[in-house]
Write a protein that holds these residues in place. Sequence first.
Motif, short mmCIF file in Angstrom:
data_model
loop_
_atom_site.label_atom_id
_atom_site.label_comp_id
_atom_site.label_asym_id
_atom_site.label_seq_id
_atom_site.Cartn_x
_atom_site.Cartn_y
_atom_site.Cartn_z
N SER A 17 0.82 -1.20 0.00
CA SER A 17 0.00 0.00 0.00
C SER A 17 0.86 1.26 0.00
N ILE A 18 1.89 1.27 0.83
CA ILE A 18 2.77 2.44 0.91
C ILE A 18 3.41 2.73 -0.44
N THR A 19 3.93 1.68 -1.10
CA THR A 19 4.58 1.85 -2.40
C THR A 19 3.60 2.37 -3.44
N LEU A 24 1.44 6.75 -6.81
CA LEU A 24 0.21 7.35 -7.35
C LEU A 24 0.01 8.79 -6.87
N ALA A 25 0.30 9.06 -5.60
CA ALA A 25 0.12 10.42 -5.09
C ALA A 25 1.04 11.39 -5.82
N THR A 26 2.28 10.99 -6.04
CA THR A 26 3.24 11.85 -6.75
C THR A 26 2.77 12.11 -8.18
N ALA A 27 2.37 11.04 -8.87
CA ALA A 27 1.92 11.17 -10.26
C ALA A 27 0.67 12.04 -10.36
N LYS A 28 -0.30 11.81 -9.47
CA LYS A 28 -1.56 12.55 -9.54
C LYS A 28 -1.38 14.04 -9.27
N LEU A 29 -0.61 14.36 -8.24
CA LEU A 29 -0.42 15.78 -7.89
C LEU A 29 0.31 16.53 -8.99
N ILE A 30 1.28 15.87 -9.62
CA ILE A 30 2.02 16.51 -10.73
C ILE A 30 1.11 16.68 -11.94
N ALA A 53 -1.31 6.88 6.73
CA ALA A 53 -2.16 5.85 7.33
C ALA A 53 -1.51 4.47 7.20
N SER A 54 -0.93 4.19 6.04
CA SER A 54 -0.29 2.89 5.82
C SER A 54 0.95 2.71 6.70
N VAL A 55 1.68 3.79 6.90
CA VAL A 55 2.84 3.74 7.80
C VAL A 55 2.37 3.44 9.22
N ALA A 56 1.25 4.06 9.62
CA ALA A 56 0.69 3.79 10.96
C ALA A 56 0.31 2.33 11.10
N VAL A 57 -0.30 1.76 10.05
CA VAL A 57 -0.66 0.34 10.07
C VAL A 57 0.59 -0.52 10.18
#
Length: 291
Positions: A17-19, A24-30, A53-57
């Motif tokens: 999930s983290i990966t 995806l977050a980087t690609a979408k924001l750009i 959230a995934s890091v917390a999990v």
Amino acid sequence: MNENEHLKRGEKGAWLSITAYLVLATAKLIVAYIGDSEALRADGLNNATDIVASVAVLIGLKISRKPPDSDHHYGHTRAESIASLVAAFVMITVGIEVVWNTVSTLLNGETSTPSMLTAYTAIASAFVMLGVYRYNLQLARKIQSSSLYAQSKDNLSDCLVSFGAFVGIIGAQFGAYWLDPVTGVIVGLIICKTAFEIFRDASHTLTDGFDQKELTNIKGSIQEVQGVKKVRDIKARKHGKHILVEATILVNPSLTVEESHEISDNVEDYLDNEFGVTHAHIHIEPYKKKT
């Protein structure tokens, strides 16, 4: 497979999930910045919160693997529920921010037509998250991980959010310029809804809440064990994926201590085999017809 092995496998789901979220977050924001899409921007921010959230999990799963010690006689498995709470707080904070910003955009009339590149990015992301959701859901069920199950629910909502962003962007291409920011608002509301559901489930577990129907089912099953005349009282709670049960059973008063103890052992074995109850405290009392 022992519990530590289960938790290690759960960590793989968290890392996946983290990966996925990081890419995806980087690609979408750009792409959202280049293609001018409020819906894709909201989707990208959603994925950015999911990284936290995934890091917390992941941290929760690692802590859960610690064995019982002098301060934690039942182990550390409730760290998973705490991790789920952290994830919920992060998600709802960003969800509110997304709703606020996109509503402001609508009220100010700052609408435009996003490029098709943003649509392609959104639909590709939806299929990626669908795959991550299916993997984590199957793994959560296999290892009975509450935090990974919460993660899989978030994965599914992310898939739907990306698909919704795609629909909003396509709508804007046909002149419905308002549809892109409106989709951004819907994305923010979905983030808040998912966060609330995760918070509700985690807080219910941490406050020793237990499903009443399941408890009634357990009570009825105990009464079917040979030698048990009646179940006077029963309580249950969850400790991570483990179910802890306390019950008072009534048995024939003419039985010896050894015979009564054997019935208690039979009840514990039955609970373990049928319901996965790892810890049961069974109190024996004599049965009287007027009891």
